[in-house]
Design a protein around this motif. Structure first.
Motif, mmCIF file in Angstrom:
data_model
loop_
_atom_site.group_PDB
_atom_site.id
_atom_site.type_symbol
_atom_site.label_atom_id
_atom_site.label_comp_id
_atom_site.label_asym_id
_atom_site.label_seq_id
_atom_site.Cartn_x
_atom_site.Cartn_y
_atom_site.Cartn_z
ATOM 1 N N GLY A 6 72.080 -19.781 -10.160
ATOM 2 C CA GLY A 6 71.825 -18.489 -10.781
ATOM 3 C C GLY A 6 71.595 -17.463 -9.702
ATOM 4 O O GLY A 6 71.517 -17.815 -8.516
ATOM 5 N N PRO A 7 71.492 -16.184 -10.082
ATOM 6 C CA PRO A 7 71.327 -15.133 -9.075
ATOM 7 C C PRO A 7 70.089 -15.382 -8.219
ATOM 8 O O PRO A 7 69.036 -15.755 -8.742
ATOM 9 C CB PRO A 7 71.149 -13.853 -9.903
ATOM 10 N N ARG A 8 70.245 -15.159 -6.891
ATOM 11 C CA ARG A 8 69.105 -15.365 -5.995
ATOM 12 C C ARG A 8 68.450 -14.033 -5.624
ATOM 13 O O ARG A 8 67.529 -13.994 -4.817
ATOM 14 C CB ARG A 8 69.574 -16.045 -4.710
ATOM 15 N N SER A 9 68.948 -12.943 -6.176
ATOM 16 C CA SER A 9 68.362 -11.639 -5.848
ATOM 17 C C SER A 9 66.939 -11.571 -6.403
ATOM 18 O O SER A 9 66.565 -12.361 -7.290
ATOM 19 C CB SER A 9 69.225 -10.514 -6.421
ATOM 20 N N ARG A 27 78.550 -11.439 -17.685
ATOM 21 C CA ARG A 27 79.916 -11.831 -17.275
ATOM 22 C C ARG A 27 79.950 -12.210 -15.800
ATOM 23 O O ARG A 27 80.521 -13.216 -15.416
ATOM 24 C CB ARG A 27 80.891 -10.677 -17.524
ATOM 25 N N ASP A 28 79.275 -11.400 -14.988
ATOM 26 C CA ASP A 28 79.207 -11.686 -13.538
ATOM 27 C C ASP A 28 78.616 -13.065 -13.289
ATOM 28 O O ASP A 28 79.134 -13.843 -12.503
ATOM 29 C CB ASP A 28 78.273 -10.684 -12.844
ATOM 30 N N CYS A 29 77.495 -13.337 -13.941
ATOM 31 C CA CYS A 29 76.820 -14.627 -13.733
ATOM 32 C C CYS A 29 77.731 -15.756 -14.190
ATOM 33 O O CYS A 29 77.838 -16.790 -13.533
ATOM 34 C CB CYS A 29 75.503 -14.689 -14.502
ATOM 35 N N ASN A 30 78.412 -15.553 -15.312
ATOM 36 C CA ASN A 30 79.309 -16.567 -15.842
ATOM 37 C C ASN A 30 80.463 -16.835 -14.859
ATOM 38 O O ASN A 30 80.813 -17.974 -14.585
ATOM 39 C CB ASN A 30 79.843 -16.066 -17.184
ATOM 40 N N ASP A 31 81.019 -15.750 -14.294
ATOM 41 C CA ASP A 31 82.124 -15.911 -13.337
ATOM 42 C C ASP A 31 81.649 -16.654 -12.090
ATOM 43 O O ASP A 31 82.338 -17.495 -11.556
ATOM 44 C CB ASP A 31 82.674 -14.539 -12.910
ATOM 45 N N ARG A 32 80.452 -16.310 -11.626
ATOM 46 C CA ARG A 32 79.972 -16.908 -10.379
ATOM 47 C C ARG A 32 79.435 -18.312 -10.523
ATOM 48 O O ARG A 32 79.674 -19.171 -9.694
ATOM 49 C CB ARG A 32 78.800 -16.079 -9.866
ATOM 50 N N TYR A 33 78.650 -18.537 -11.598
ATOM 51 C CA TYR A 33 77.910 -19.804 -11.666
ATOM 52 C C TYR A 33 78.423 -20.736 -12.765
ATOM 53 O O TYR A 33 77.953 -21.857 -12.900
ATOM 54 C CB TYR A 33 76.412 -19.541 -11.876
ATOM 55 N N PHE A 37 73.793 -21.075 -16.370
ATOM 56 C CA PHE A 37 73.115 -20.529 -15.188
ATOM 57 C C PHE A 37 71.662 -20.220 -15.536
ATOM 58 O O PHE A 37 71.301 -20.129 -16.721
ATOM 59 C CB PHE A 37 73.836 -19.278 -14.649
ATOM 60 N N ALA A 38 70.844 -20.094 -14.473
ATOM 61 C CA ALA A 38 69.414 -19.827 -14.693
ATOM 62 C C ALA A 38 69.096 -18.411 -14.248
ATOM 63 O O ALA A 38 69.553 -17.962 -13.190
ATOM 64 C CB ALA A 38 68.587 -20.822 -13.895
ATOM 65 N N LEU A 39 68.329 -17.689 -15.076
ATOM 66 C CA LEU A 39 67.970 -16.306 -14.762
ATOM 67 C C LEU A 39 66.467 -16.195 -14.544
ATOM 68 O O LEU A 39 65.681 -16.683 -15.367
ATOM 69 C CB LEU A 39 68.313 -15.399 -15.942
ATOM 70 N N ASN A 40 66.092 -15.539 -13.451
ATOM 71 C CA ASN A 40 64.672 -15.220 -13.232
ATOM 72 C C ASN A 40 64.514 -13.726 -13.395
ATOM 73 O O ASN A 40 65.039 -12.948 -12.595
ATOM 74 C CB ASN A 40 64.252 -15.614 -11.810
#
Ligand code: HEM
Length: 445
Positions: A6-9, A27-33, A37-40
């Motif tokens: 998931g995003p590390r930002s 969509r971005d998260c889906n394309d990347r991961y 995916f996990a969101l914080n």
């Protein structure tokens, strides 16, 4: 075993992107991961694992797996400032189930279809002022229609209190409708009352006035019971808990507010999108008109079953689902979801928007094509604009019924057109997503 990425930002950055552009962020998260995916998002919100594969959603949302997942109300605390602590959305377990059972009947079957004439009457009343050639914002009209339907049909509010409520509630929900306003829900520290002109100050004052109207209505109904009434407020007033106790005024207020907030904005948004798509593509408009010419206007049940009208409404709710996500669920034991092993207490959520955009289920997913709903049937986890399982939308049948009647009524009486040919795009509206503002014009009555 696939890794859960998931995003590390920084959490705050994730939250800002989530608030400002939820669909493109998903969509971005889906394309990347990938599929999961996990969101914080920080700010006391637990790390959330997002799923969109129908097989995963089936596991998470349906009851055969309820030993592994529950749908606890405390995860929806973000809505408490608006809905109150007793809202069905905030309840868990047995209390949640019982409250749902009390609230569901008026939104189904014959009871629901009895509201058909009223929906038509309200649509006529609101569109009566339309003049040929004068542009207007369609969303406002749809909001007025759906608000009046819910106030009059479902609560049976009498006219004057209903009008006051309509104005106040419209303003209150508009306050939360933009990314800035919705930040009050995500960031509790912004909730500072600096008087009636400050955003939070204005919110709580409007909420107080609405509460007063609701409590006055409850008091009137308790003082003048009428067994002939079939609206939901009367039903809830006469309902008894398992212990034989009536609902308190506070509970009644929170359930009424929940239905008003959950039922009005969502249906208005769905209708606004539907009118946009119908007029963006003249062939859709044409095919609908053909279907209407051969249908019996007085038979509400028959209108609700018209295949192409149903396909247009379904595709409208597929392409940009108003509810982008299900409410969160939580694992109650260690569980394997399509190879991802989740520890007990993990918060998971279904990304309805991403499911509806899966190419293997919906070829050309970004294309508005109602025919796909005539060509095949989709499972309850491939197509789920109203969620599924323990928290599936209470107003699902009612919202679709209302959409169909309003579309039929307006298209049969008016020839409308879009003003300009800009593409309308989805934007956040409170906790839901809806079309960017656009105007329409009456070409012929
Ligand atoms: C097009 C219109 C609507 C859409 C797209 C919509 C969508 C949704 C979604 C996605 C959920 C979450 C389901 C889940 O987590 O599994 C939900 C829940 C809910 N909806 Fe709707 N909804 C609509 C209209 C309505 C209407 C008309 C009402 C009532 C008058 C309503 C009342 C509720 C309530 C009370 C819940 C929470 C149920 C619970 O917590 O058990 N909605 N809706």
């Amino acid at each position: 075993m696939p890794a859960l990425n998931g995003p590390r930002s920084p959490d705050l950055l994730n939250l800002i992107r989530w608030i400002a552009m939820p669909l493109s962020y998903m969509r971005d998260c889906n394309d990347r991961y990938g599929d999961c995916f996990a969101l914080n998002l920080g700010y006391k919100m637990p790390r959330t694992v997002v799923f969109s594969h129908p097989r995963a959603l089936e596991m998470i949302l349906t009851s055969p797996h309820s030993e592994e997942f529950d749908a606890p109300g405390d995860l929806n605390a973000i809505l408490e400032p608006l809905l109150g602590a007793e809202s069905v959305i905030g309840l868990s377990g047995d209390r949640h189930r019982r409250m749902r059972n009390l609230m569901m009947p008026p939104f189904h079957g014959e009871r629901m279809r009895a509201y058909g004439d009223l929906i038509n009457q309200i649509t006529d009343e609101v569109t009566r002022t339309w003049a040929v050639g004068k542009p207007f914002f369609l969303r406002k009209v749809m909001q007025t229609i759906s608000m009046r339907v819910i106030l009059r049909a479902v609560f049976g509010l009498e006219q004057s209190r209903s009008r006051e409520m309509e104005t106040l509630l419209g303003k209150l929900l508009d306050l939360l409708g933009n990314p800035f306003g919705v930040s009050f829900l995500y960031f509790p520290f912004l909730r500072k009352d600096f008087g009636s002109l400050s955003p939070w100050g204005s919110f709580i004052r409007k909420r107080e006035r609405i509460d007063r109207l609701i409590y006055d209505e409850i008091a009137d109904r308790r003082a003048n019971p009428d067994d002939a009434r079939t609206d939901i407020l009367s039903l809830l007033i006469s309902a008894r808990t398992q212990e034989g106790e009536p609902l308190t005024d506070n509970e009644l207020r929170d359930e009424l507010m929940t239905l008003l907030a959950a039922g009005h904005e969502t249906t208005a948004t769905a209708l606004t999108w539907a009118f946009y798509w119908i007029h963006k593509f003249p062939e859709v408009r044409e095919r609908l008109s053909g279907e209407f010419r051969h249908s019996d206007s007085a038979d509400h049940g028959a209108i609700a079953r018209l295949p192409y009208l149903n396909a247009v409404c379904s595709e409208t709710l597929r392409i940009y689902p108003v509810g982008m996500l299900t409410f969160p669920r939580r694992t109650t034991s260690k569980v394997d979801v399509m190879g991802y092993v989740l520890e007990p207490g993990t918060v998971v959520i279904g990304a309805i928007y991403l499911t509806h955009r899966r190419k293997e289920i919906y070829p050309d997913p970004e294309k508005f094509r109602p025919e796909r709903f005539l060509e095949r049937r989709f499972s309850a986890f491939e197509y789920l604009p109203f969620g599924a399982g323990a928290r599936r939308c209470i107003g699902m049948a009612f919202a679709q019924f209302e959409m169909k009647l309003v579309i039929k009524r307006i298209l049969s009486a008016f020839e409308l057109g879009l003003v300009g040919d800009r593409w309308v795009h989805p934007i956040r509206r409170g906790l839901t997503s809806g079309p960017s503002p656009f105007r329409m014009v009456v070409r012929k009555k």
